[in-house]
Motif scaffolding. Structure first.
Motif, short mmCIF file in Angstrom:
data_model
loop_
_atom_site.label_atom_id
_atom_site.label_comp_id
_atom_site.label_asym_id
_atom_site.label_seq_id
_atom_site.Cartn_x
_atom_site.Cartn_y
_atom_site.Cartn_z
N GLY A 124 24.70 47.47 38.51
CA GLY A 124 23.50 47.46 37.69
C GLY A 124 22.40 46.62 38.30
O GLY A 124 22.62 45.80 39.20
N VAL A 125 21.20 46.87 37.80
CA VAL A 125 20.00 46.17 38.26
C VAL A 125 19.29 45.57 37.06
O VAL A 125 19.21 46.19 36.00
CB VAL A 125 19.05 47.13 39.01
N CYS A 126 18.79 44.33 37.22
CA CYS A 126 18.02 43.67 36.16
C CYS A 126 18.90 43.52 34.91
O CYS A 126 19.98 42.96 34.98
CB CYS A 126 16.73 44.45 35.91
N GLY A 145 29.03 45.26 41.05
CA GLY A 145 27.87 45.04 41.90
C GLY A 145 26.69 44.71 41.01
O GLY A 145 26.27 45.54 40.19
N ALA A 146 26.14 43.51 41.11
CA ALA A 146 25.05 43.06 40.24
C ALA A 146 23.84 42.69 41.09
O ALA A 146 23.89 41.74 41.87
CB ALA A 146 25.49 41.86 39.40
N PHE A 147 22.76 43.45 40.92
CA PHE A 147 21.52 43.19 41.64
C PHE A 147 20.54 42.50 40.70
O PHE A 147 20.20 43.02 39.65
CB PHE A 147 20.90 44.51 42.14
N TYR A 148 20.12 41.31 41.08
CA TYR A 148 19.20 40.45 40.32
C TYR A 148 19.41 40.52 38.80
O TYR A 148 18.50 40.83 38.04
CB TYR A 148 17.74 40.73 40.68
N PRO A 149 20.64 40.18 38.35
CA PRO A 149 20.94 40.24 36.92
C PRO A 149 20.17 39.17 36.14
O PRO A 149 20.10 38.01 36.55
CB PRO A 149 22.45 39.97 36.87
N THR A 150 19.60 39.57 35.02
CA THR A 150 18.78 38.67 34.22
C THR A 150 19.58 38.08 33.06
O THR A 150 20.56 38.65 32.60
CB THR A 150 17.56 39.40 33.67
N ASP A 151 19.13 36.93 32.59
CA ASP A 151 19.58 36.29 31.34
C ASP A 151 20.99 35.71 31.38
O ASP A 151 21.42 35.14 30.38
CB ASP A 151 19.48 37.27 30.16
N LEU A 179 23.55 39.79 44.04
CA LEU A 179 22.39 39.65 44.92
C LEU A 179 21.18 39.21 44.12
O LEU A 179 20.94 39.69 43.00
CB LEU A 179 22.05 40.98 45.61
N PHE A 180 20.38 38.33 44.73
CA PHE A 180 19.15 37.86 44.10
C PHE A 180 18.01 37.84 45.11
O PHE A 180 18.24 37.70 46.33
CB PHE A 180 19.33 36.43 43.57
N GLY A 181 16.79 37.93 44.59
CA GLY A 181 15.60 37.65 45.38
C GLY A 181 15.12 36.24 45.08
O GLY A 181 15.05 35.85 43.91
N ARG A 182 14.81 35.48 46.10
CA ARG A 182 14.40 34.09 45.89
C ARG A 182 13.05 33.99 45.18
O ARG A 182 12.74 32.96 44.57
CB ARG A 182 14.33 33.34 47.23
N PRO A 185 11.01 35.52 39.51
CA PRO A 185 10.73 34.52 38.48
C PRO A 185 11.71 34.55 37.32
O PRO A 185 11.82 33.58 36.56
CB PRO A 185 9.32 34.89 38.01
N HIS A 186 12.44 35.67 37.17
CA HIS A 186 13.38 35.78 36.06
C HIS A 186 14.64 34.95 36.27
O HIS A 186 15.32 34.61 35.29
CB HIS A 186 13.75 37.25 35.85
N VAL A 187 14.98 34.68 37.54
CA VAL A 187 16.17 33.87 37.83
C VAL A 187 15.79 32.83 38.87
O VAL A 187 15.98 33.04 40.08
CB VAL A 187 17.35 34.75 38.33
#
Length: 246
Positions: A124-126, A145-151, A179-182, A185-187
């Motif tokens: 999933g994404v977000c 597989g977790a792409f930039y998971p929020t919250d 995976l995250f993007g540096r 702003p959400h994480v």
């Protein structure tokens, strides 16, 4: 690459029918399944294209509509101010137990599906990244597989904004690729550190990647799309899935 067939199934939940979009390789074989959780906008063009590309690599991909009890089946929210507001509203209106039930219903459906080997991963994404992680806490999901998971770091998903995902991470038995993007702003850094330390302390089987990228870098619409990074990260996902459920 395989050709594929697109269809959908409307599955019964205690909160009404849930539409699950299916992307199945042609050929009459059995394939490992991936439950692909979307962003807050549901099964948009970018989500469908990503699902089709993943199915073309030899996976049965199922995309549930996460807001099925609030919106008519087949609803797609727009990538605009109104669509974003509605998606964010529903994210904290839906009960955590409903998110979890949706996963259980999808897993049960896939385990009995004639085209599935019975091996199941979540992706999933977000918002969907968070839901993919929660899916990894349910039975029969062996890889995430977790792409930039929020919250996750704030524990603010669902009605009452009080989910327990972070607290339950140490008990995760599924393998995790995250995976995250540096520049997301959400994480922020503090949130990423909290998640990683929780995984380390819990002895979870996980793989961690950070990139110089914004939120939603995988989505092939909008200014944040990073096509080169999308290729790199999808190749990481494909290698991970091949190892864990392929």
């Amino acid at each position: 690459m395989a050709t594929l067939t697109e269809s959908f199934a409307d599955l019964e939940t205690t909160r009404g029918k849930m539409r699950v979009h299916l992307f199945i390789p042609d050929g009459g074989k059995r394939y490992p399944a991936v439950i692909f959780y979307s962003e807050i906008f549901q099964a948009t063009g970018p989500i469908r294209r990503t699902a089709a590309a993943l199915a073309g690599e030899g996976y049965l991909v199922a995309v549930p509509e996460v807001y099925h009890e609030f919106e008519p089946l087949g609803t797609v929210l727009a990538y605009d101010t109104e669509g974003t507001a509605r998606g964010n509203e529903l994210k904290i209106t839906k009960e955590i137990s409903s998110y979890d039930e949706d996963t259980d219903v999808a897993v049960a459906f896939l385990r009995e599906h004639e085209s599935c080997t019975g091996r199941i991963a979540s992706f999933g994404v977000c918002l969907g990244g968070h839901l993919a992680v929660r899916a990894g806490l349910r039975p029969h999901v062996s890889a995430v597989g977790a792409f930039y998971p929020t919250d996750i770091h704030t524990g603010t998903l669902g009605l009452g904004k009080c989910d327990d995902t972070l607290a339950r991470l140490p008990g995760m038995e599924a393998s995790l690729l995250i995976l995250f993007g540096r520049q997301d702003p959400h994480v922020p850094l503090e949130g990423r550190r909290l998640i990683r330390q929780t995984l380390e302390d819990g002895g979870v089987d996980f793989e961690w990647h950070e990139f110089n990228a914004a939120h939603a870098f995988l989505r092939d619409e909008g200014v944040r799309y990073n096509p080169a990074l999308a290729r790199v990260t999808m190749s990481l996902l494909l290698r991970f899935l091949a190892e864990k459920i392929g």
